[in-house]
Design a protein around this motif. Structure first.
Motif, mmCIF file in Angstrom:
data_model
loop_
_atom_site.group_PDB
_atom_site.id
_atom_site.type_symbol
_atom_site.label_atom_id
_atom_site.label_comp_id
_atom_site.label_asym_id
_atom_site.label_seq_id
_atom_site.Cartn_x
_atom_site.Cartn_y
_atom_site.Cartn_z
ATOM 1 N N UNK A 14 0.884 -1.060 0.098
ATOM 2 C CA UNK A 14 -0.040 0.004 0.030
ATOM 3 C C UNK A 14 0.765 1.227 -0.137
ATOM 4 N N UNK A 62 5.238 -2.575 2.428
ATOM 5 C CA UNK A 62 4.873 -4.013 2.318
ATOM 6 C C UNK A 62 4.143 -4.481 3.445
ATOM 7 N N UNK A 112 -1.307 -6.154 5.609
ATOM 8 C CA UNK A 112 -2.620 -5.716 5.920
ATOM 9 C C UNK A 112 -3.465 -5.860 4.864
ATOM 10 N N UNK A 127 -4.983 -8.935 5.309
ATOM 11 C CA UNK A 127 -5.795 -9.054 6.431
ATOM 12 C C UNK A 127 -7.221 -8.595 6.114
ATOM 13 N N UNK A 128 -7.468 -7.411 5.324
ATOM 14 C CA UNK A 128 -8.610 -7.081 4.905
ATOM 15 C C UNK A 128 -9.406 -7.835 3.939
ATOM 16 N N UNK A 156 -10.701 -10.657 6.450
ATOM 17 C CA UNK A 156 -11.747 -10.207 7.386
ATOM 18 C C UNK A 156 -12.873 -10.320 6.499
ATOM 19 N N UNK A 157 -12.782 -9.745 5.155
ATOM 20 C CA UNK A 157 -14.085 -9.869 4.558
ATOM 21 C C UNK A 157 -14.771 -11.101 4.079
ATOM 22 N N UNK A 203 -13.790 -9.463 -2.430
ATOM 23 C CA UNK A 203 -12.874 -8.583 -2.245
ATOM 24 C C UNK A 203 -11.978 -8.965 -3.802
ATOM 25 N N UNK A 224 -7.982 -4.137 -3.427
ATOM 26 C CA UNK A 224 -8.068 -3.338 -2.295
ATOM 27 C C UNK A 224 -7.086 -2.381 -2.108
ATOM 28 N N UNK A 225 -7.513 -1.211 -2.073
ATOM 29 C CA UNK A 225 -6.678 -0.048 -2.303
ATOM 30 C C UNK A 225 -6.652 0.713 -1.030
ATOM 31 N N UNK A 226 -5.422 0.783 -0.373
ATOM 32 C CA UNK A 226 -5.148 1.578 0.786
ATOM 33 C C UNK A 226 -4.150 2.702 0.736
ATOM 34 N N UNK A 256 -9.954 -2.262 11.235
ATOM 35 C CA UNK A 256 -8.824 -2.439 10.220
ATOM 36 C C UNK A 256 -8.151 -1.059 9.941
ATOM 37 N N UNK A 275 -7.113 6.027 3.957
ATOM 38 C CA UNK A 275 -8.196 5.614 3.147
ATOM 39 C C UNK A 275 -8.222 4.274 2.395
ATOM 40 N N UNK A 276 -9.345 3.712 2.742
ATOM 41 C CA UNK A 276 -9.328 2.403 2.459
ATOM 42 C C UNK A 276 -10.534 1.878 1.450
ATOM 43 N N UNK A 277 -10.436 1.614 0.363
ATOM 44 C CA UNK A 277 -11.525 1.419 -0.815
ATOM 45 C C UNK A 277 -11.113 -0.212 -1.142
ATOM 46 N N UNK A 278 -12.284 -0.757 -1.011
ATOM 47 C CA UNK A 278 -12.234 -2.226 -1.711
ATOM 48 C C UNK A 278 -13.226 -2.410 -2.772
ATOM 49 N N UNK A 279 -12.735 -2.834 -3.700
ATOM 50 C CA UNK A 279 -13.541 -3.111 -5.042
ATOM 51 C C UNK A 279 -13.820 -4.512 -5.085
#
Lengths: 141, 141
Positions: free
Chosen positions: A87, A101, A104, A107-108, A111-112, A120, A123-125, B104, B124-128
DNA sequence: ATCGGTGCAAACAATTTGCATTAGA
DNA sequence: TCTAATGCAAATTGTTTGCACCGAT
């Protein structure tokens, strides 16, 4: 990674423009905007057009070779797509963008996947803040 | 939350336009783009201008009352700023944007504070992906 | 009465698109 | 050869700005 192969395999043509965009992207130490890529390629091929940069980047993204990161306002930043999920750390002071690196992103995903029913895909962080170099040193005493 | 107070306390004026933008934002079930806000307010005040929407949203964001989320391409999406850190789930199939509550974001913060020297200000976390409603049901057998 | 806020229109920045020409397969 | 890809310029989209007028404090 042989782009020529990848392109032809998918029915696309290998053009010098596409090769150049790809090599600039690979050679880049950090993310590049479309304009920056255009500028770099233009040194070699003056008539090279921005539209082709966008077209090529979109194509590379479709093939999973490149990825766009939106790091706030301004133009998108492009990079070679890494299989590992990193990210971005954007410093508000110096503007530096760091890859970080970590697990995380994974993890997202984990989690989802646990009963939320949301699959998912991407995942853009992006974290905005102040990097170590710009952060004020801890006050003594 | 009394915007009038907040505004005046900071030396800003409370105008009907600002009140309207704020109330539209509060009443919204989901995120709104500047254009959507403009459209809604325009029903009541036809001469209401988009520029004022942007100016107001920027102001509200400065005051920490509103927040913009960039959920991919297209215009920014605005919402009332929540003190808790949620993130966004964007469905590629139906376009629905879900808030997802979780620790998270806090984890990210904690992770970074541990010796990385990066001071995270905004995560900022965006999940597509594909939401539960759009996901294909698990194949039987 | 001030001076900040608004509407309007024009400027802007980033990206996309239409079309005639060029060149990869 | 034959169609996909390019260059160019114009069109779009989203957002910002300059300026004269208006209205909240």
């Amino acid at each position: 990674m042989d782009v020529g192969h990848r392109l032809r395999d998918e029915g696309y043509r290998l053009t010098p423009q596409r090769q150049l965009v790809w090599s600039v992207l690979r050679a880049a130490e950090h993310h590049l905007t479309a304009e920056e890529i255009h500028a770099r390629v233009s040194r070699t091929v003056p008539e090279f057009n921005v539209a082709s940069v966008y077209r090529t980047l979109t194509l590379l993204a479709d093939l999973g070779l490149a990825k766009e990161a939106r790091l706030g306002d301004g133009p998108g930043h492009w990079e070679v797509a890494h299989p590992d999920d990193a990210f971005h750390l954007v410093c508000r002071a110096c503007g530096t963008v760091d890859h970080h690196q970590g697990d995380l992103v994974e993890q997202v995903r984990a989690h989802l996947s646990g009963g939320h029913g949301f699959v998912a895909q991407d995942v853009d962080l992006v974290v905005h803040g102040v990097c170590a170099a710009c952060a004020p040193p801890p006050a003594a005493g």
